[in-house]
Design an enzyme around this catalytic site. Structure first.
Site, mmCIF file in Angstrom:
data_model
loop_
_atom_site.group_PDB
_atom_site.id
_atom_site.type_symbol
_atom_site.label_atom_id
_atom_site.label_comp_id
_atom_site.label_asym_id
_atom_site.label_seq_id
_atom_site.Cartn_x
_atom_site.Cartn_y
_atom_site.Cartn_z
ATOM 1 C CG ASP A 33 35.119 115.225 52.072
ATOM 2 O OD1 ASP A 33 36.039 115.406 51.264
ATOM 3 O OD2 ASP A 33 35.136 114.343 52.946
ATOM 4 C CE LYS A 55 37.462 110.658 47.924
ATOM 5 N NZ LYS A 55 37.896 109.556 48.804
ATOM 6 C CG MET A 170 27.605 106.478 51.836
ATOM 7 S SD MET A 170 29.398 106.327 51.963
ATOM 8 C CE MET A 170 29.561 105.040 53.223
#
Length: 518
Positions: A33, A55, A170
């Site tokens: 990732d 991502k 996040m």
């Protein structure tokens, strides 16, 4: 076939678990990732397939369903697959979704937990998430919920006051909403808050405020970041250790050969620097081992063996062992070594160094050998295994004093392969682009060849506009002279011509107010 869902930790590659590292080392395929440190990928087997599926915001290399399918496909090929995920796979990492997909496909898997950012990033910012004088309760929430749910599933009316420390993942883009909900449901506007970007890495940045002002203070912070809310944030003033390291926030380029750069890079990183390995040289074998083999077989005819580098020692003794010899072949031969690193390498082969000059340059070796031989050097036979491009001063000086000098090409220093210079990660920027942007603080040189090759790779014409944007550091006067001849201004020069000496010089150079490197 098997899939390991491995938590890579929050960013610092040193925070990987022992089991997680073991999985990386045995993997046939690694699927990783965006938040995974690429340093961990260096631990993979050379033949392992490395696939990036990161991502970043709304930009996805692959959608989650495609990642699920990829895991299953690679496993069905009979391979050991490591799904390397930032933090912990099961803490807001969608590891559970991937595990369920593997179960549905009948593919065996294991989950290897990782250190989650909610614990590690605050720790590196000097914030313990629990502390008995502040709170004994901790909550972790997502600040970016699934947009398909059609509303929030978070009970803000309970979260606002139910736990002492609240950590949101996040949530930096949604910070105004999060703060608003907490204030609306009873949390005091004076509650301390910290927003930590790129936690546990040398790019870490921490902004501290309160619920009343953090939105304004953190308006320029971009993802990835976590937010810590609670009285524990007030402990940062006393416990902030990571960001106080002397080279924290500095970016330093190491131009040494890749297989020798690790120790140098590690010393800089321990002082807080972000290191970019940009090898400009590569150490390779001589084109012909014949002359070295001939000399080694006649070692008993020499009085002195002079080593001027670690590479020379390693190459010489590797060849000695290859020919069936060992330390006994050096009986009666005295050994001289330039510098503590070279001497240390000699000692690895159980050989005592008889002569080690106090200054680590050829000129001082000449003087020391003269002192070692009161009767003079005339007729003394000296063997020197060196690089193909080594300076001629020492052998010529010895020959003028009457010594018989045999120079050997023990190794060659060549321009590094372009693949070795791929240091820019996923952004695709070249080192030159980063130099022009002023993103590099220091470029270090450990030999004249690193300077020459750096100039050749980057282009002399491209270095003209870099004055004031980057500092160049040299291991000693010989290297500095080469740099100056090629148009590079050396602003940091080591007083002790060793890697530790260069590290010390960089530390001091960057720590001086109003220096050319600030």
């Amino acid at each position: 076939m098997k899939v390991y869902l491995v938590g890579a930790g929050p960013g610092d590659p040193g925070l990987i678990t022992v089991k997680g590292l073991g999985c990386i080392k045995k993997a046939d395929v690694i699927i990783y990732d965006y938040l995974v440190s690429e340093e961990l990928l260096k631990e993979a087997r050379p033949e392992a397939e490395i696939i990036y599926v990161g991502k970043q915001g709304s930009s996805h290399t692959l959608e989650q369903e495609e990642i699920n399918q990829l895991l299953a496909e690679k496993a069905r090929e009979g391979k050991v697959v490591v799904r390397l995920k930032g933090g912990d796979p099961y803490v807001f990492g969608r590891g559970g979704e991937e595990a369920l997909h593997l179960v549905e496909k009948g593919i065996p898997f294991e989950e290897v937990p990782g250190i989650t950012a909610a614990i590690a990033a605050p720790a590196y910012a000097g914030i313990p998430v629990t502390h008995r004088t502040c709170t004994s309760t901790l909550g972790m929430i997502t600040g970016h919920e699934d947009p398909t749910k059609g509303g929030t599933a978070l009970p803000w009316d309970k979260l606002a006051t139910a736990v002492g420390t609240l950590v949101t993942y996040m949530g930096v883009k949604n910070l105004p909403y999060i703060v608003g909900e907490l204030l609306k449901h009873g949390r005091s506007k004076d509650t301390p808050v910290a927003v930590i970007r790129w936690g546990t890495t040398v790019r870490q940045k921490t902004v501290v405020g309160t619920l009343g002002d953090i939105v304004e203070k953190a308006k320029d912070i971009e993802p990835p970041a976590i937010t810590v809310i609670g009285e524990v944030v007030s402990l940062r003033e006393k416990l902030n250790w990571f960001e106080k390291r002397p080279l924290f926030g500095r970016t330093i380029v190491v131009t040494r050969a890749r297989d020798q750069a690790s120790d140098f890079a590690r010393e800089l990183e321990e002082l807080g620097a972000r290191v970019i390995e940009f090898p400009t040289i590569q150490i390779v074998a001589p084109k012909d081992f014949g002359p070295m083999d001939k000399a080694i077989k006649k070692l008993d005819t020499f009085q002195w063996l002079v080593f001027t580098s670690v590479n020379g020692v390693e190459s010489f003794f590797n060849r000695l062992l290859h020919l069936g010899g060992d330390a006994r072949w050096l009986k009666g031969v005295k050994v001289c070594a330039i510098g503590p690193a070279t001497a240390g390498e000699v000692s690895r082969y159980s050989i005592k160094v008889d002569c080690q000059p106090s200054k680590y340059v050829a000129e001082e070796v000449l003087e020391e050998l003269k002192r070692q031989e009161p009767g003079g050097l005339k007729g003394r036979r000296i063997l020197m295994p060196r690089a193909d491009i080594a300076r001629s001063f020492l052998p010529q000086g010895l020959q003028k004093l009457g010594a018989e000098v045999t120079e050997l090409v023990a190794y060659r220093t060549v321009l590094a392969e372009p693949s070795a210079q791929k240091t820019t990660g996923r952004r695709g920027e070249t080192l030159l682009e980063r130099l022009k942007k002023g993103e590099i603080d220091v470029v270090t040189f450990t030999s004249s060849s690193t300077v020459r090759n750096f100039v050749e790779i980057v282009g002399k014409e491209n270095l003209i506009g870099l004055d004031g944007k980057v500092c160049f550091a040299s291991i000693g006067p010989i290297t500095s002279k080469t740099a100056q001849e090629l148009g590079l201004k050396i602003t940091i020069e080591a007083k002790e011509y060793t890697i530790p000496g260069l590290v010390k010089a960089v530390k001091e150079g960057l720590g001086v107010k109003d220096s050319n490197c600030n």
